[in-house]
Design a protein around this motif. Structure first.
Motif, short mmCIF file in Angstrom:
data_model
loop_
_atom_site.label_atom_id
_atom_site.label_comp_id
_atom_site.label_asym_id
_atom_site.label_seq_id
_atom_site.Cartn_x
_atom_site.Cartn_y
_atom_site.Cartn_z
N MET A 1 0.83 -1.18 0.00
CA MET A 1 0.00 0.00 0.00
C MET A 1 0.88 1.26 0.00
SD MET A 1 -3.02 0.89 -0.17
CE MET A 1 -3.89 2.37 -0.10
N LEU A 2 1.90 1.26 0.84
CA LEU A 2 2.78 2.43 0.89
C LEU A 2 3.49 2.66 -0.45
CD1 LEU A 2 4.31 2.08 4.44
CD2 LEU A 2 2.55 3.67 3.69
N TRP A 3 3.83 1.58 -1.11
CA TRP A 3 4.49 1.67 -2.41
C TRP A 3 3.55 2.33 -3.41
CZ3 TRP A 3 7.48 -3.30 -4.05
CH2 TRP A 3 8.30 -3.04 -5.15
N PHE A 4 2.30 1.90 -3.44
CA PHE A 4 1.28 2.50 -4.30
C PHE A 4 1.08 3.98 -3.96
CE2 PHE A 4 -3.21 3.72 -4.75
CZ PHE A 4 -3.34 3.64 -6.12
N MET A 5 1.01 4.28 -2.67
CA MET A 5 0.82 5.66 -2.23
C MET A 5 1.99 6.54 -2.65
SD MET A 5 -0.85 4.96 1.53
CE MET A 5 -0.68 6.65 2.07
N ALA A 6 3.21 6.02 -2.59
CA ALA A 6 4.37 6.80 -3.01
C ALA A 6 4.29 7.13 -4.49
CB ALA A 6 5.67 6.04 -2.70
N HIS A 7 3.92 6.15 -5.30
CA HIS A 7 3.76 6.42 -6.74
C HIS A 7 2.65 7.44 -6.99
CE1 HIS A 7 6.57 3.84 -8.85
NE2 HIS A 7 6.35 2.90 -7.95
N SER A 8 1.55 7.32 -6.27
CA SER A 8 0.43 8.25 -6.46
C SER A 8 0.81 9.67 -6.05
CB SER A 8 -0.78 7.79 -5.65
OG SER A 8 -1.23 6.55 -6.13
N THR A 9 1.45 9.82 -4.91
CA THR A 9 1.82 11.16 -4.45
C THR A 9 2.91 11.76 -5.33
OG1 THR A 9 3.30 10.18 -2.79
CG2 THR A 9 1.11 10.86 -2.04
N ASN A 10 3.80 10.92 -5.86
CA ASN A 10 4.81 11.42 -6.79
C ASN A 10 4.16 11.93 -8.08
OD1 ASN A 10 7.08 11.10 -5.20
ND2 ASN A 10 7.38 8.99 -5.85
N ALA A 11 3.12 11.24 -8.54
CA ALA A 11 2.41 11.69 -9.75
C ALA A 11 1.76 13.05 -9.51
CB ALA A 11 1.38 10.66 -10.17
N VAL A 12 1.14 13.21 -8.34
CA VAL A 12 0.50 14.50 -8.01
C VAL A 12 1.57 15.58 -7.88
CG1 VAL A 12 -0.79 15.76 -6.24
CG2 VAL A 12 -1.54 13.48 -6.94
N SER A 13 2.65 15.28 -7.19
CA SER A 13 3.73 16.25 -7.01
C SER A 13 4.30 16.69 -8.35
CB SER A 13 4.84 15.66 -6.13
OG SER A 13 5.91 16.57 -6.01
N HIS A 14 4.53 15.72 -9.23
CA HIS A 14 5.06 16.05 -10.54
C HIS A 14 4.05 16.88 -11.35
CE1 HIS A 14 7.44 15.68 -14.16
NE2 HIS A 14 6.36 15.26 -14.81
N GLY A 15 2.80 16.45 -11.33
CA GLY A 15 1.76 17.16 -12.09
C GLY A 15 1.53 18.59 -11.65
N ARG A 16 1.76 18.84 -10.37
CA ARG A 16 1.57 20.19 -9.82
C ARG A 16 2.88 20.94 -9.63
NH1 ARG A 16 -3.14 19.09 -5.28
NH2 ARG A 16 -4.67 18.30 -6.77
N ALA A 17 3.97 20.36 -10.10
CA ALA A 17 5.30 20.95 -9.98
C ALA A 17 5.63 21.35 -8.54
CB ALA A 17 5.44 22.15 -10.93
N LEU A 18 5.36 20.44 -7.60
CA LEU A 18 5.61 20.71 -6.18
C LEU A 18 7.06 20.46 -5.78
CD1 LEU A 18 2.36 19.16 -4.66
CD2 LEU A 18 2.83 21.57 -5.18
N GLY A 19 7.76 19.64 -6.54
CA GLY A 19 9.16 19.37 -6.24
C GLY A 19 9.41 18.35 -5.15
N SER A 20 8.38 17.67 -4.67
CA SER A 20 8.55 16.63 -3.65
C SER A 20 8.71 15.27 -4.32
CB SER A 20 7.33 16.57 -2.73
OG SER A 20 7.21 17.76 -2.00
N HIS A 21 9.47 14.39 -3.67
CA HIS A 21 9.64 13.03 -4.18
C HIS A 21 9.55 12.08 -2.99
CE1 HIS A 21 10.95 9.79 -6.77
NE2 HIS A 21 11.88 9.48 -5.87
N PHE A 22 8.63 11.14 -3.05
CA PHE A 22 8.40 10.21 -1.96
C PHE A 22 9.03 8.86 -2.28
CE2 PHE A 22 5.22 13.44 -1.77
CZ PHE A 22 5.10 13.71 -0.42
N GLN A 23 9.57 8.22 -1.25
CA GLN A 23 10.21 6.92 -1.40
C GLN A 23 9.69 5.97 -0.33
OE1 GLN A 23 14.37 8.27 -1.26
NE2 GLN A 23 14.51 7.67 -3.42
N VAL A 24 9.78 4.69 -0.64
CA VAL A 24 9.39 3.63 0.28
C VAL A 24 10.62 2.80 0.58
CG1 VAL A 24 7.92 1.59 0.58
CG2 VAL A 24 7.08 3.55 -0.73
N LEU A 25 10.89 2.57 1.85
CA LEU A 25 12.03 1.76 2.28
C LEU A 25 11.47 0.47 2.88
CD1 LEU A 25 14.10 4.61 3.93
CD2 LEU A 25 14.01 3.92 1.53
N VAL A 26 11.86 -0.67 2.30
CA VAL A 26 11.23 -1.95 2.62
C VAL A 26 12.25 -2.92 3.22
CG1 VAL A 26 9.94 -3.89 1.66
CG2 VAL A 26 9.70 -1.61 0.64
#
Length: 101
Positions: A1-26
């Motif tokens: 779930m966290l992996w999916f959430m990281a991809h989703s939030t990265n897509a939003v960040s990129h689309g809105r040019a927010l400059g954030s990048h989320f990662q999952v450490l497993v």
């Protein structure tokens, strides 16, 4: 779930040019040095009739210690090779594993 959430939030960040990048450490194996990892390893060890360390070593080859995870996190944060990936795994006997390949 966290992996999916990281991809989703990265897509939003990129689309809105927010400059954030989320990662999952497993962690890719049990960590018996943590409360949850100890409880899980103890349950499996009891079923198998072996010690916790024996169970973890038989299953994973070696024991991943919390301090090793901390070292890997520090390595990941300090090394530009890991800057753009989303998911990375940790095992006691390997380098940091990129999981988004």
């Amino acid at each position: 779930m966290l992996w999916f959430m990281a991809h989703s939030t990265n897509a939003v960040s990129h689309g809105r040019a927010l400059g954030s990048h989320f990662q999952v450490l497993v962690p890719c194996q049990l960590i018996p040095g943590t409360t949850l990892g100890h409880q899980v390893a103890a349950a499996y060890a009891e079923i198998e009739g072996v010690s916790i360390d024996e169970h973890v070593i038989q299953r994973y080859g070696s024991i991943l210690r919390p301090a090793q995870v901390g070292e890997r996190v520090a390595e990941l944060l300090g090394d530009p090779r890991y800057m753009h990936g989303v998911a990375y795994g940790f095992r006691s006997d390997t380098d940091i594993l990129p999981l988004d390949i």
